[in-house]
Design a protein around this motif. Structure first.
Motif, mmCIF file in Angstrom:
data_model
loop_
_atom_site.group_PDB
_atom_site.id
_atom_site.type_symbol
_atom_site.label_atom_id
_atom_site.label_comp_id
_atom_site.label_asym_id
_atom_site.label_seq_id
_atom_site.Cartn_x
_atom_site.Cartn_y
_atom_site.Cartn_z
ATOM 1 N N GLN A 117 1.063 -1.668 0.044
ATOM 2 C CA GLN A 117 0.329 0.241 0.220
ATOM 3 C C GLN A 117 1.219 0.960 0.204
ATOM 4 O O GLN A 117 -0.109 2.081 0.171
ATOM 5 C CB GLN A 117 -0.323 -0.119 1.130
ATOM 6 N N GLY A 118 2.121 0.838 -1.086
ATOM 7 C CA GLY A 118 2.578 2.539 -0.695
ATOM 8 C C GLY A 118 2.395 3.446 -1.883
ATOM 9 O O GLY A 118 2.455 3.067 -2.683
ATOM 10 N N ARG A 119 3.491 4.564 -2.097
ATOM 11 C CA ARG A 119 3.139 5.793 -2.668
ATOM 12 C C ARG A 119 4.531 5.430 -3.096
ATOM 13 O O ARG A 119 6.031 5.987 -2.521
ATOM 14 C CB ARG A 119 2.260 6.533 -2.173
ATOM 15 N N HIS A 158 -3.591 -2.695 -8.577
ATOM 16 C CA HIS A 158 -4.772 -3.347 -8.319
ATOM 17 C C HIS A 158 -5.047 -3.260 -6.933
ATOM 18 O O HIS A 158 -6.280 -3.350 -6.385
ATOM 19 C CB HIS A 158 -5.364 -3.738 -9.908
ATOM 20 N N PHE A 159 -3.564 -3.110 -6.032
ATOM 21 C CA PHE A 159 -4.463 -3.734 -5.271
ATOM 22 C C PHE A 159 -4.005 -2.557 -3.520
ATOM 23 O O PHE A 159 -2.995 -2.719 -2.882
ATOM 24 C CB PHE A 159 -4.035 -4.791 -4.536
#
Length: 352
Positions: free
Chosen positions: A261-263, A284-285
């Protein structure tokens, strides 16, 4: 009403991958609707101007033209319809759109031939800018520091607030510790990110990054940056990887090293044709990959907000200005920036 200067000295891009020409250009006779005449005091040099000169985005169809988008100055006169600034105001000049009119571009000439200019240019003694590219600041402001609010500060802080959305205690990697990168480090420290890992090729830039709040430093010219980041963070990965280089291999590495879930936030722009190669399924996750446009800053609200942080001693900015040049020396400044020999922001001082 101020008398319009007949001419002014300016740095002009006349050929890509060549030094800027320094010349006296002719000013228009009067201001158009929404235009603001500003006496420039200080102008920063941003990496995007180096990109324009070097043709990073391909052929430049507007040559010859003026450059620069980060400066401070004094309003000398305003055109019809201008409401947000007045003669005598101290202002920041910025490329992100703020309040006011989107004015026509100024009609400058040299030996009877048109010199193109956008809604804001700053590599000149005076400039005619669109109302929505200037924001007033207090009269007693440090005008040298104020120039940084045109891009370096607002972009750096905006990247952390608006693009990467860094939370308290998140792990941040800042790849490239130039003028914007240093402010990204400072903003990450301001929101209590940890660790804050600064990566650069030059120890002088890393030393400045440490002053700005970096907790760990990696010199990628002597160390395998990928392995060093893994060694520091273990299997947990990076919450926010921010790239200022525009180099595809670094972007791909950042994408690999971020958490599910990193950016990954792209500030630097790859040269035209330099594409990245990623496995897109993680997008997508929950993994994020996005480009920043000036940190999505809103000048009329963000400049006063960040400026207040400086005036109250909450952030450091004066030490980011490491080299000063006259307009006649601007090509020396550009060459030094391109070579990476200057640690912080280069400032062009117009009041000589």
């Amino acid at each position: 009403m101020t008398t319009m200067p007949k001419t002014m000295k300016a740095a002009i891009l006349v050929q890509q991958k060549a030094p800027l020409a320094i010349a006296e250009i002719t000013m228009p006779d009067k201001l158009d609707v929404g235009q603001v005449l500003v006496k420039v005091h200080y102008s920063g040099i941003c990496g995007s101007q180096i990109g324009e000169i070097d043709g990073a985005k391909g052929e430049d169809k507007y040559i010859p033209h003026l450059l620069g988008h980060e400066a401070s100055g004094t309003v000398m006169d305003i055109g019809p319809g201008v409401r947000h600034v007045k003669a005598g105001d101290k202002v920041v000049l910025h490329w992100r759109k703020g309040n006011g009119i989107e004015a026509p571009t100024a009609n400058y000439t040299l030996d009877g031939k048109k010199i193109n200019a956008g809604q804001v240019t700053t590599f000149s003694e005076y400039t005619i800018v669109s109302e929505n590219r200037v924001t007033a600041i207090p009269a007693d402001s440090d005008l040298e520091v104020a120039a940084l609010f045109g891009c370096a500060v607002t972009t750096g802080f905006g990247v952390v607030e608006n693009n990467a959305k860094v939370k308290i205690g998140e792990a941040v990697v800042v790849f490239g510790a130039g003028g914007i990168g240093l402010n990204i480090v400072q903003a990450a420290a301001l929101v209590s990110a940890y660790p804050i890992i600064a990566v650069d090729l030059h120890d002088s830039k890393l030393a400045l990054a440490k002053e700005m709040g970096a907790t760990h430093l990696i010199n990628s010219s002597t160390t395998d940056a990928r392995q060093a980041i893994i060694d520091l963070l273990g299997p947990n990965g990076v919450d926010a990887f921010i790239d200022n280089t525009g180099q595809p291999k670094i972007i791909e590495m950042g994408y690999e090293l971020t958490k599910p879930q990193g950016r990954v936030t792209l500030v630097g722009v790859p040269k035209k044709g330099n594409n990245i190669n990623i496995y897109s399924l993680p997008l997508h996750f929950g993994k994020g990959l996005s480009g920043s446009t000036g940190g999505e800053a809103i000048p009329q609200t963000d400049i006063p907000r960040y400026h207040q942080l400086y005036r109250t001693g909450r952030i450091q900015l004066k030490n980011l200005i490491t080299h000063r040049f006259t307009l006649d020396q601007i090509n020396e400044a550009i060459d030094g920036m391109r070579a990476g020999t200057f640690a912080g922001r280069c400032m062009v001082v117009m009041d000589q």
